[in-house]
Scaffold this motif. Structure first.
Motif, PDB file in Angstrom:
ATOM      1  N   ALA A   1      -0.490  -1.297  -9.687  1.00  0.00           N
ATOM      2  CA  ALA A   1      -0.626  -1.992  -8.402  1.00  0.00           C
ATOM      3  C   ALA A   1      -0.785  -3.496  -8.612  1.00  0.00           C
ATOM      4  CB  ALA A   1      -1.814  -1.429  -7.632  1.00  0.00           C
TER       5      ALA A   1
ATOM      6  N   THR B   1       0.834  -1.201   0.000  1.00  0.00           N
ATOM      7  CA  THR B   1       0.000   0.000   0.000  1.00  0.00           C
ATOM      8  C   THR B   1       0.866   1.247   0.000  1.00  0.00           C
ATOM      9  OG1 THR B   1      -1.881  -1.051   1.090  1.00  0.00           O
ATOM     10  CG2 THR B   1      -1.687   1.329   1.333  1.00  0.00           C
TER      11      THR B   1
ATOM     12  N   ILE C   1      -9.118  -0.320  -7.074  1.00  0.00           N
ATOM     13  CA  ILE C   1      -8.036   0.489  -6.513  1.00  0.00           C
ATOM     14  C   ILE C   1      -8.183   1.941  -6.960  1.00  0.00           C
ATOM     15  CG2 ILE C   1      -5.531   0.858  -6.558  1.00  0.00           C
ATOM     16  CD1 ILE C   1      -5.286  -2.247  -6.810  1.00  0.00           C
TER      17      ILE C   1
ATOM     18  N   ILE D   1       2.260   1.772  -3.434  1.00  0.00           N
ATOM     19  CA  ILE D   1       1.222   2.222  -4.369  1.00  0.00           C
ATOM     20  C   ILE D   1       0.888   3.696  -4.134  1.00  0.00           C
ATOM     21  CG2 ILE D   1      -1.192   1.939  -5.052  1.00  0.00           C
ATOM     22  CD1 ILE D   1      -0.825  -1.080  -4.301  1.00  0.00           C
TER      23      ILE D   1
END
Length: 280
Positions: free
Chosen positions: A136, A74, A156, A77
């Motif tokens: 991602a 995370t 996402i 990203i």
């Protein structure tokens, strides 16, 4: 730096000398330490400092049940998204996206697929966020060996779009909410119907309206040169055209914007779908 809580073998909640609570990650840092222990700098691999204390607490609770690699992904990203989008992203994204990635991979392993019916809209309306979502998926495949479907890139992207909503554009969010509500009322009054709010059909239509109003207020309306298709749609759905003309008049009166022919076409199609499925 003093440990407050051990979240898992590699993640702890700690307190800095200034009293700020932070998330600290390190190999076996939670295995060999306990609350009250002082953290050695050599044990630290990553520190997460969140300004919002409630967000920090929520992230700490999430990391009790989530492997640390999901927070690391995370973080990668979000860092990538910040470089691409050049905008502020709400800190809560660390929680929502970490949790989403963990659950998405868990569903994949259990052979459970949840389709994103708005995949096309996301790709069309939010290409930059969708591109980040695809990046991602590549990262997830590289680090976990799991190849998630393209729909997850759209999911996402949703998280990234939501994370861009801040206090600075609160007035726009309020305006968007009111406009969506008014447009729904125009449709219900035109057709003299009630649209159940607890169906996936309503949810999809509501999402389309939210995207439509956001594009309208940001002056990012769709425009193409496919006039034949637009004319064909308008001939095919005359009643929906009348309804959308009322919506068009409402928008012109309230915000002095003129919607493009493409936006009218998509509104006609979506109004037809929600009305026909409501009558089915």
């Amino acid at each position: 730096m003093e440990i407050i809580k051990v979240l898992n073998t590699s993640v702890v909640l700690a307190k800095r000398d200034d009293g700020k609570e932070i998330i600290v990650m390190g190999k076996a840092i939670g295995f060999k330490n306990k609350p009250g222990s002082l953290i050695q700098e050599s044990d630290i691999q990553k520190i997460y400092v969140l300004e919002d204390q409630s967000t920090s607490n929520d992230l700490a609770e999430l990391m009790r049940e989530t492997p640390e690699e999901f927070l690391i992904m995370t973080d990668e990203i979000i860092s990538y998204a910040k470089r691409r989008l050049s905008t502020h992203l709400n800190e809560h994204l660390y929680i929502s996206l970490t949790d989403h990635l963990f659950m998405a991979t868990k569903r994949f392993k259990e052979n459970l697929t949840i389709q994103n019916r708005l995949l096309w809209e996301v790709k069309k309306f939010y290409p930059e966020e969708f591109s980040i979502g695809m990046h991602a998926l590549e990262l997830i495949e590289k680090q976990l060996g799991i190849q998630l479907p393209e729909e997850e890139a759209a999911n996402i992207a949703f998280h990234l779009v939501n994370a861009q909503q801040t206090k600075d554009n609160l007035n726009q969010i309020v305006m968007m909410t009111n406009m969506v509500k008014d447009i729904l009322n125009i449709i219900k009054m035109h057709y003299k119907i009630e649209i159940p709010t607890d169906t996936i059909n309503y949810s999809r239509f509501l999402t389309h309206l939210q995207f439509f109003v956001q594009r309208l207020l940001e002056n990012k309306m769709l425009k193409t040169d496919d006039h034949d298709l637009i004319d064909q749609i308008m001939r095919k759905y005359p009643e929906e055209v009348k309804c959308v003309e009322k919506i068009e008049k409402y928008i012109k009166t309230n915000v002095d914007y003129t919607i493009s022919s493409d936006e009218k076409m998509y509104l006609i199609i979506h109004v037809n779908r929600v009305v026909q499925r409501n009558n089915a």
